[in-house]
Design an enzyme around this catalytic site. Structure first.
Site, PDB file in Angstrom:
ATOM      1  N   ASP A 138       6.107   2.599   1.623  1.00  0.00           N
ATOM      2  CA  ASP A 138       5.144   1.594   2.062  1.00  0.00           C
ATOM      3  C   ASP A 138       4.471   2.110   3.331  1.00  0.00           C
ATOM      4  OD1 ASP A 138       3.830  -0.635   3.108  1.00  0.00           O
ATOM      5  OD2 ASP A 138       5.359  -2.041   2.415  1.00  0.00           O
ATOM      6  N   HIS A 139       3.167   2.369   3.243  1.00  0.00           N
ATOM      7  CA  HIS A 139       2.457   2.967   4.372  1.00  0.00           C
ATOM      8  C   HIS A 139       2.321   2.005   5.558  1.00  0.00           C
ATOM      9  CE1 HIS A 139       0.535   6.455   5.866  1.00  0.00           C
ATOM     10  NE2 HIS A 139       0.102   6.906   4.697  1.00  0.00           N
ATOM     11  N   ARG A 140       2.680   0.740   5.360  1.00  0.00           N
ATOM     12  CA  ARG A 140       2.618  -0.206   6.479  1.00  0.00           C
ATOM     13  C   ARG A 140       3.748   0.006   7.471  1.00  0.00           C
ATOM     14  NH1 ARG A 140       2.666  -5.749   3.239  1.00  0.00           N
ATOM     15  NH2 ARG A 140       4.328  -4.542   2.213  1.00  0.00           N
ATOM     16  N   CYS A 192       5.493   3.004   8.030  1.00  0.00           N
ATOM     17  CA  CYS A 192       5.555   4.327   8.641  1.00  0.00           C
ATOM     18  C   CYS A 192       4.414   5.194   8.142  1.00  0.00           C
ATOM     19  CB  CYS A 192       6.898   5.004   8.362  1.00  0.00           C
ATOM     20  SG  CYS A 192       7.129   5.491   6.641  1.00  0.00           S
ATOM     21  N   PRO A 248       0.850  -1.196   0.000  1.00  0.00           N
ATOM     22  CA  PRO A 248       0.000   0.000   0.000  1.00  0.00           C
ATOM     23  C   PRO A 248       0.884   1.244   0.000  1.00  0.00           C
ATOM     24  CG  PRO A 248       0.090  -0.933   2.203  1.00  0.00           C
ATOM     25  CD  PRO A 248       0.887  -1.851   1.320  1.00  0.00           C
TER      26      PRO A 248
END
Length: 467
Positions: free
Chosen positions: A437-439, A441, A260
């Site tokens: 990758d928003h997972r 940070c 994501p």
């Protein structure tokens, strides 16, 4: 009676399951020695010379230049000099593998590709397809016959063996340990199928969810007169997706499917950095780092302050995820070659100066353009820096180089109107784009890193004093 030994195409590197045969370096009837290069093959990552583990006379070349060969398929048949080979049916697979190990150890092979050669190699590979029953071979009427499971056992047994601390009898190869670690498999829960409880690769693969084998690449077909049914236009060509393009397509598709991603960007006044480099080049024309090397140095310093962007996410078989951090930075950078876009990485880049980074960037760029980069050089990065400014563009929301979690893009540096101390001026401006990758940070971390690199470019002399 002496029978030819059939050498199977070995694993050539990280995640590679096939290679294109480019050129034979030997012919039928040639006398060859141990470690003599016998063929040039092109993988999805590099051009490789494959050495022979056997000495003797070449009897069969299994393949034609331009043909794509699967790992584990016959490559070459060699009749050993002055040796008598026992029929493989009279021995168990593991006994045959152990004897092959001792034979090659005595032969003194120094080239170690995964699955054959002498002990001491440090290579490791991860399969991306389900295990296949391809094996060591004998010949019947000069035609190779593959013995099921023999090569699979040899592939496991010919690797270095190490004991798992505290696990009596659980003897495994570094490859198996790595595979288990990456997939969250507890080796203490596995009953090895090998001799004396030896944990084989197939034992770990049985625990990991099965991998679907890739569909075969469509071969070129005659297109003259062919018409596309959807558009009504004539089809001018069909190009097989293979080699580097196939690897890039698979990696980018996986990145977009699993990560994501989010993107942040900022315009940066690079005038001070351009002036600094010009002054250094004037005093030392032949030993001045390029602008990319300076930016690379700022990136490694920024990653030390924002280590979340220098990580990897691993998913266990049960779906549990963990973020893996690294004690160091392997900085990948995009390099355009005749074979497509390649991303070699500078090992331990955080320990290098801008000048040392410049040397490594130039060296690795030359290596990949010559097609000589190793899988380790192309697959060990932890963060990627992409200079798409060389293509004359300002910005791009790049796709993350899986399994990394971020990529920083640098656009072209051009003259633009810019406000300096309340006055309009012409400055050297570039755009930085960070995809992350928003997972791992949130936007605050990504923006903090991006702003650090931007500030370093705008005030390089003050930043360089602190890094």
């Amino acid at each position: 009676m002496s029978e030819p030994k059939v050498f199977l195409l070995p694993d050539l590197g990280e995640g590679l399951t096939e290679a294109e045969l480019v050129n034979w370096l030997v012919s039928v009837g040639d006398e060859i020695r141990v470690d003599q290069p016998i063929a040039e093959v092109e993988t999805a990552k590099s051009m490789v010379e494959v050495p022979s583990p056997y000495a003797g006379t070449v009897t069969v070349l299994h393949g034609e230049p331009g043909q794509t060969l699967d790992v584990g398929k016959p490559l070459i048949s060699v009749l050993p000099v002055g040796s008598v080979v026992e029929p493989v049916e009279t021995k168990s697979a593991e006994t045959g593998a152990a004897e092959a190990y001792r034979e090659e150890e005595k032969a003194g092979s120094g080239n170690v590709l995964i699955g054959y050669g002498t002990p001491g190699g440090s290579g490791a590979a991860r399969r991306t397809r389900a295990p296949r029953d391809v094996g060591s071979a004998r010949t019947t009427n000069n035609n190779p016959v593959v013995e099921p499971d023999a090569q699979k056992a040899a592939d496991d047994l010919l690797l270095l063996r190490t004991r798992v601390p505290g696990k009596l009898g659980a003897v495994i190869s570094p490859l198996v340990r790595r595979m288990a670690r990456e997939h969250g498999v507890d080796l203490g829960e596995i009953r090895g199928s090998g001799d004396s409880g030896l944990i084989m690769r197939k034992d770990v693969e049985a625990v990991i969810h099965p991998v679907v084998e890739a569909s075969p690449v469509v071969e070129p077909v005659e297109t003259q007169g062919a018409v596309d049914s959807r558009t009504g236009l004539g089809i001018s060509s069909r190009t097989p997706v293979k080699g580097v393009r196939k690897a890039v397509a698979a990696n980018m598709s996986r990145s977009r499917a699993e990560i994501p991603e989010a993107t942040v960007w900022v315009d940066v006044d690079a005038t001070a950095l351009v002036q600094l480099r010009a002054a250094l080049k004037k005093s030392d024309p032949h030993n001045t780092p390029g602008l990319l090397a300076f930016i690379a140095r700022f990136v490694t310093a920024g990653l030390k302050r924002f280590p979340d962007l220098n990580t990897r996410i691993e998913t266990a078989a049960d779906g549990a995820q963990e973020i893996v951090g690294f004690a160091g930075i392997n900085l990948g950078f995009a390099a355009q070659t005749d074979r497509g876009l390649m991303v070699p990485s500078i090992r331990n880049a955080d320990k290098l100066s801008a000048r040392e980074l410049d040397v490594e960037i130039r060296r690795l760029t030359a290596v990949v353009r010559e097609g000589k980069a190793t899988p380790e050089q192309l697959g060990s990065g932890t963060f990627t820096l992409n200079n798409y400014g060389v293509f004359g563009v300002d910005g791009s929301a790049a796709i993350i180089n899986h399994p990394e979690v971020a990529i920083l893009g640098v656009g072209r540096i051009i003259d633009k109107p810019w406000v300096v101390e309340g006055e309009l001026a012409v400055r050297k401006v570039t755009e930085l784009t960070l995809t992350f990758d928003h997972r791992v940070c949130d936007g605050g971390t990504a923006a903090g890193f991006l702003r650090f690199v931007a500030d370093a470019i705008e005030r390089p002399t003050s930043i360089l004093a602190d890094i």
